[in-house]
Design a protein around this motif. Structure first.
Motif, PDB file in Angstrom:
ATOM      1  N   ASN A 266       0.849  -1.193   0.000  1.00 60.39           N
ATOM      2  CA  ASN A 266       0.000   0.000   0.000  1.00 60.39           C
ATOM      3  C   ASN A 266       0.886   1.244   0.000  1.00 60.39           C
ATOM      4  OD1 ASN A 266      -1.931   1.941   0.257  1.00 60.39           O
ATOM      5  ND2 ASN A 266      -2.776   1.191   2.193  1.00 60.39           N
ATOM      6  N   CYS A 267       1.299   1.671  -1.177  1.00 59.14           N
ATOM      7  CA  CYS A 267       2.264   2.770  -1.290  1.00 59.14           C
ATOM      8  C   CYS A 267       1.701   4.106  -0.840  1.00 59.14           C
ATOM      9  CB  CYS A 267       2.753   2.896  -2.729  1.00 59.14           C
ATOM     10  SG  CYS A 267       3.686   1.463  -3.304  1.00 59.14           S
ATOM     11  N   ASP A 268       0.392   4.249  -0.817  1.00 64.41           N
ATOM     12  CA  ASP A 268      -0.217   5.532  -0.470  1.00 64.41           C
ATOM     13  C   ASP A 268      -0.290   5.762   1.032  1.00 64.41           C
ATOM     14  OD1 ASP A 268      -0.623   6.207  -3.123  1.00 64.41           O
ATOM     15  OD2 ASP A 268      -2.541   5.140  -3.223  1.00 64.41           O
ATOM     16  N   THR A 269       0.060   4.751   1.823  1.00 67.50           N
ATOM     17  CA  THR A 269      -0.047   4.872   3.276  1.00 67.50           C
ATOM     18  C   THR A 269       1.283   4.511   3.924  1.00 67.50           C
ATOM     19  OG1 THR A 269      -2.370   4.218   3.155  1.00 67.50           O
ATOM     20  CG2 THR A 269      -1.329   4.178   5.327  1.00 67.50           C
ATOM     21  N   GLU A 270       1.722   5.349   4.864  1.00 60.81           N
ATOM     22  CA  GLU A 270       2.953   5.070   5.606  1.00 60.81           C
ATOM     23  C   GLU A 270       2.651   4.276   6.863  1.00 60.81           C
ATOM     24  OE1 GLU A 270       5.414   8.325   6.598  1.00 60.81           O
ATOM     25  OE2 GLU A 270       6.105   8.673   4.546  1.00 60.81           O
ATOM     26  N   PHE A 271       3.448   3.261   7.116  1.00 58.67           N
ATOM     27  CA  PHE A 271       3.370   2.486   8.351  1.00 58.67           C
ATOM     28  C   PHE A 271       4.755   2.498   8.991  1.00 58.67           C
ATOM     29  CE2 PHE A 271       0.497   0.706   5.188  1.00 58.67           C
ATOM     30  CZ  PHE A 271      -0.724   0.674   5.859  1.00 58.67           C
ATOM     31  N   ASN A 272       4.788   2.300  10.296  1.00 58.85           N
ATOM     32  CA  ASN A 272       6.090   2.260  10.969  1.00 58.85           C
ATOM     33  C   ASN A 272       6.993   1.182  10.381  1.00 58.85           C
ATOM     34  OD1 ASN A 272       5.431   4.335  12.712  1.00 58.85           O
ATOM     35  ND2 ASN A 272       4.637   2.971  14.299  1.00 58.85           N
ATOM     36  N   SER A 273       6.408   0.051  10.041  1.00 56.64           N
ATOM     37  CA  SER A 273       7.215  -1.074   9.560  1.00 56.64           C
ATOM     38  C   SER A 273       7.758  -0.843   8.156  1.00 56.64           C
ATOM     39  CB  SER A 273       6.388  -2.356   9.580  1.00 56.64           C
ATOM     40  OG  SER A 273       5.246  -2.226   8.745  1.00 56.64           O
ATOM     41  N   THR A 274       7.141   0.047   7.377  1.00 54.20           N
ATOM     42  CA  THR A 274       7.596   0.256   6.004  1.00 54.20           C
ATOM     43  C   THR A 274       8.661   1.341   5.887  1.00 54.20           C
ATOM     44  OG1 THR A 274       5.800   1.834   5.587  1.00 54.20           O
ATOM     45  CG2 THR A 274       5.387  -0.478   5.043  1.00 54.20           C
TER      46      THR A 274
ATOM     47  N   GLN B 281       7.246   3.081   0.138  1.00 52.18           N
ATOM     48  CA  GLN B 281       7.117   4.187   1.106  1.00 52.18           C
ATOM     49  C   GLN B 281       8.478   4.779   1.442  1.00 52.18           C
ATOM     50  OE1 GLN B 281       5.697   1.167   1.393  1.00 52.18           O
ATOM     51  NE2 GLN B 281       3.646   1.258   2.274  1.00 52.18           N
ATOM     52  N   ALA B 282       9.486   3.924   1.657  1.00 52.10           N
ATOM     53  CA  ALA B 282      10.829   4.413   1.982  1.00 52.10           C
ATOM     54  C   ALA B 282      11.439   5.139   0.789  1.00 52.10           C
ATOM     55  CB  ALA B 282      11.726   3.247   2.407  1.00 52.10           C
ATOM     56  N   LEU B 283      11.204   4.637  -0.420  1.00 57.58           N
ATOM     57  CA  LEU B 283      11.720   5.296  -1.620  1.00 57.58           C
ATOM     58  C   LEU B 283      11.120   6.687  -1.780  1.00 57.58           C
ATOM     59  CD1 LEU B 283      11.714   2.362  -4.215  1.00 57.58           C
ATOM     60  CD2 LEU B 283      13.691   3.407  -3.137  1.00 57.58           C
ATOM     61  N   MET B 284       9.819   6.791  -1.562  1.00 60.87           N
ATOM     62  CA  MET B 284       9.167   8.090  -1.712  1.00 60.87           C
ATOM     63  C   MET B 284       9.631   9.069  -0.643  1.00 60.87           C
ATOM     64  SD  MET B 284       5.274   7.283  -3.010  1.00 60.87           S
ATOM     65  CE  MET B 284       4.875   5.981  -1.869  1.00 60.87           C
ATOM     66  N   ALA B 285       9.909   8.549   0.557  1.00 59.81           N
ATOM     67  CA  ALA B 285      10.325   9.424   1.657  1.00 59.81           C
ATOM     68  C   ALA B 285      11.745   9.939   1.464  1.00 59.81           C
ATOM     69  CB  ALA B 285      10.210   8.680   2.988  1.00 59.81           C
ATOM     70  N   GLN B 286      12.584   9.165   0.763  1.00 59.19           N
ATOM     71  CA  GLN B 286      13.996   9.527   0.675  1.00 59.19           C
ATOM     72  C   GLN B 286      14.436   9.973  -0.720  1.00 59.19           C
ATOM     73  OE1 GLN B 286      16.852   7.095   2.705  1.00 59.19           O
ATOM     74  NE2 GLN B 286      15.363   6.296   4.174  1.00 59.19           N
ATOM     75  N   ASN B 287      13.466  10.308  -1.569  1.00 55.41           N
ATOM     76  CA  ASN B 287      13.802  10.827  -2.889  1.00 55.41           C
ATOM     77  C   ASN B 287      12.992  12.081  -3.189  1.00 55.41           C
ATOM     78  OD1 ASN B 287      15.682   8.976  -4.620  1.00 55.41           O
ATOM     79  ND2 ASN B 287      14.370   7.552  -3.477  1.00 55.41           N
ATOM     80  N   PRO B 288      13.584  13.036  -3.915  1.00 57.37           N
ATOM     81  CA  PRO B 288      12.876  14.287  -4.207  1.00 57.37           C
ATOM     82  C   PRO B 288      11.915  14.194  -5.380  1.00 57.37           C
ATOM     83  CG  PRO B 288      15.090  14.381  -5.120  1.00 57.37           C
ATOM     84  CD  PRO B 288      14.988  13.065  -4.375  1.00 57.37           C
ATOM     85  N   PHE B 289      11.885  13.046  -6.075  1.00 58.33           N
ATOM     86  CA  PHE B 289      11.099  12.925  -7.294  1.00 58.33           C
ATOM     87  C   PHE B 289       9.675  12.477  -6.986  1.00 58.33           C
ATOM     88  CE2 PHE B 289      15.522  11.489  -8.197  1.00 58.33           C
ATOM     89  CZ  PHE B 289      15.948  12.675  -8.774  1.00 58.33           C
TER      90      PHE B 289
END
Length: 664
Positions: A39-47, A150-158
């Protein structure tokens, strides 16, 4: 009343204790992802990643990766994807560097795992190859769930919906270091294992010869918890993993199928069949509640301790018996380059060498092994390293290098303190420094013609990648402060690695520009230091951007940062590039500015784009300089275009421009 409340609370605690006593105790290591990575649209602690809750902020860890011919079937190809070393992967799996293994062979990948902000991760980078790749497909298909969208989206500016071919993205791979309890139980490593169809915690425990309970506790699972196919799970190991992982040949036929992955992250869906092995159930919340109640009642006047940052400073008081012995063994008559606290902290994840070992490895620091200055080549059981001799307090540099982990930053592997000097052992860069290749008269480097256009763009791209990591993916932000061509080392493939962090600073105060600090002690190299630092001692990430612009201009022109013209007038590259790109006849002037050793073999349009980018980087006003993330994004496009460039298309035009410039 207080007595009654505490009595009631104590009774509640007793009930909670009785309720939880039959539940396996968690090591509070990491939370299992539980298929939430779909579920890429939602952040979870584990992701988001594995929490930095181990004894060390950096350690050797292991990943697992299934070979997928023809693209990722050899140690070389897999090492490039996962930012490892072919020889290390080959040794870990008892194969040769170039051996191609059968499809779906599970390989173990040794990596350096470090804290990046609150999470453990091993950093890699990935150049998007075709239009249509998404964070979801890259995380779950290319990297086989070793990261999450989720981690990719959080750590990339694109933006997730605007990924284009050629973009180079930062990939945080899941790893972890053992907790204190795991260390006490004899576990020295954690392996990120890719669950296969039909496997269970019990069967995985049998593969590695470990107790099932240790895996449950490491992932905050219970005995009746079940796990998902193609998700990562942490395996605590007392010794290095086996050379070949033997798995069950055929999965059970009655494995149930899970829901299809959602069309998240730009509408992509995986073609893989996701088969449910189970769902995770935890008791962490219950335990946390009981602890909170205990402190509220029995310790009402004690203030809460502040959370310990993931990267502990060298003044940390935490120590081990081993580190205490090392510190105590150093004669008191010798002044230390490292504080004793620094030694205690450094020993947690760095190798501590004996001076005799370094003497043997460097041929007693013989001239034949001298690289430059006080840096010597060393050989440890056939593996090369660089040994640097330093005086004074070097704990700051060690502390920073222990906290960072990036392919384009030179890796520190160990140290030795002997008679007041500190000997630092680094990753070996076979091709010395960029300065040597651009400016040295030493015949062993030939001349800068040995560096092609594509290599120069790659070097600029690598340096920008490292700075982008330091400025945007470390907590706190780090400023190198001494970036120059002499501190850009080149490995055997001419990939760049930033070195010499002796002047580097962590900038705590955050702001739009990543924070700033002031200093009265201006130190650095003339030609690379920006005006605001020279004049006012202002330290911000933008000073690295300025120095990077100078390095790019060196790559384009082959000239030194500061030179003198025929009349003996001092000229600096920022001044020269402004003259080149302003006014008329820019193309002709640019042709005259470019390194003649390139012999016109470069795309003039891309050279102009790089020169313009460098011009913005060396702007006198720091607010006019771009953020390094913008610089990195622009260079990603230039690099992609350079790889597609056919020299025959521009050769004649570039040569004609050079001839025009020469005639003038």
């Amino acid at each position: 009343m207080a007595t009654i409340q505490c009595g009631a609370t104590t009774a509640l605690l007793l009930l909670l204790f009785l309720f939880t006593s039959s539940i396996p105790k968690s090591l509070s290591q990491q939370e299992y992802v539980n298929n939430k990575q779909l579920n890429c649209d939602t952040e979870f602690n584990s992701t988001k990643g594995n929490l930095c809750n181990g004894v060390s902020s950096s350690c050797t860890s292991y990943l697992t990766f299934k070979s997928s011919p023809p693209e990722y079937a050899t140690p070389s190809s897999i090492s490039y994807l996962l930012n490892s070393t072919p020889s290390v992967i080959a040794a870990a799996n008892n194969i040769t560097d170039v051996e191609s293994v059968a499809a779906d062979t599970l390989l173990t990948i040794p990596v350096n795992c470090s804290c990046a902000g609150p999470y453990y991760q091993h950093n890699a980078s990935y150049a998007i190859k075709v239009l249509g790749e998404t964070y979801f497909s890259i995380a779950n298909n290319t990297y086989q769930s070793l990261t999450t969208c989720q981690a990719l989206m959080a750590q990339n500016p694109f933006d997730a919906r605007n990924l284009t071919a050629g973009l180079n993205i930062h990939v945080p791979l899941r790893c972890a270091c053992p907790t204190q309890k795991q260390r006490q139980e004899g576990f020295n490593y954690l392996l990120t294992y890719l669950v296969s169809q039909g496997e269970s915690v019990s069967s995985i425990a049998d593969i590695f010869g470990v107790d099932q309970q240790s895996i449950l506790e490491a992932n905050e699972l219970k005995e009746n918890s079940v796990i998902f196919y193609f998700t990562p799970i942490s395996i605590p190991l007392k010794t290095e993993p086996p050379k070949r992982i033997q798995r069950a040949a055929t999965p059970p036929e009655d494995s149930p199928s899970p829901p299809s992955p959602p069309a998240a992250d730009g509408g992509s869906s995986s073609s893989k069949k996701w088969v449910i092995v189970g769902v995770v159930v935890g008791v962490v919340v219950l335990l946390l509640v009981s602890v909170a109640v205990f402190f509220l009642c029995l310790r009402p006047r004690k203030r809460k301790n502040r959370a310990t940052p993931p990267g502990k400073p060298f003044s940390a008081s935490t120590t081990t018996e081993t580190s205490k012995k090392v510190v105590d063994s150093i004669p008191k008559t010798h002044s230390l380059s490292l504080s004793s606290e620094g030694v205690r902290y450094a020993i947690e994840s760095l190798s501590v060498y004996k001076f005799e070992e370094l003497q043997k490895a460097t041929g007693f620091f013989g001239e034949e092994n001298k690289i430059k200055g006080s840096v010597y080549r060393a050989s440890f059981q056939g593996d090369y390293a660089a040994v640097k001799i330093l005086k004074g307090d070097v704990s700051g540099e060690i502390n920073i290098l222990k906290r960072v982990n990036h392919f384009n930053i030179i890796r520190l592997s160990g140290f030795c303190v002997y008679k007041g000097d500190t000997y630092l052992v680094y990753e070996f860069a076979e091709n010395d420094s960029l300065e040597d290749w651009l400016h040295s008269d030493d015949k062993k480097f030939g001349n800068s013609a040995s560096l092609s256009w594509v290599q120069r763009v790659q070097i600029a791209y690598d340096v920008a990648d490292a700075l982008n990591y330091l400025h945007n993916y470390t907590s706190p932000v780090h400023v190198h402060k001494n970036l120059k061509s002499g501190n850009v080392l080149l490995d055997g493939n001419f990939r760049a690695k930033i070195s010499n962090f002796g002047l580097a600073r962590a900038v705590e105060d955050q702001g739009d520009d990543g924070g700033f600090q002031l200093t009265r002690h201006v130190m650095g190299t003339q030609g690379y230091m920006p005006p605001e630092y020279i004049e006012n001692g202002l330290i911000t990430p933008k000073m690295d951007v300025f120095a990077f612009g100078v390095v790019v201009l060196e790559l384009l022109s082959g000239r030194e940062a500061i030179s003198r013209d025929k009349n003996g007038t001092r000229k600096e590259l920022p001044e020269i590039v402004n003259q080149v790109l302003e006014g008329e006849n820019v193309r002709e002037k640019l042709g005259g500015f470019m390194d003649p050793n390139l012999r016109g073999e470069y795309p003039l349009d891309l050279a102009y784009s790089m020169a313009e980018l460098a011009k913005h980087c060396v702007a006198r006003d720091l607010n006019s300089r771009p953020q390094i993330a913008e610089v990195f994004a622009t260079l990603s496009k230039i690099q992609s275009s350079s790889l597609d460039w056919d020299p025959s298309d521009d050769l004649e035009r570039s040569r004609s421009v050079s001839q025009i410039s020469d005639s003038r």
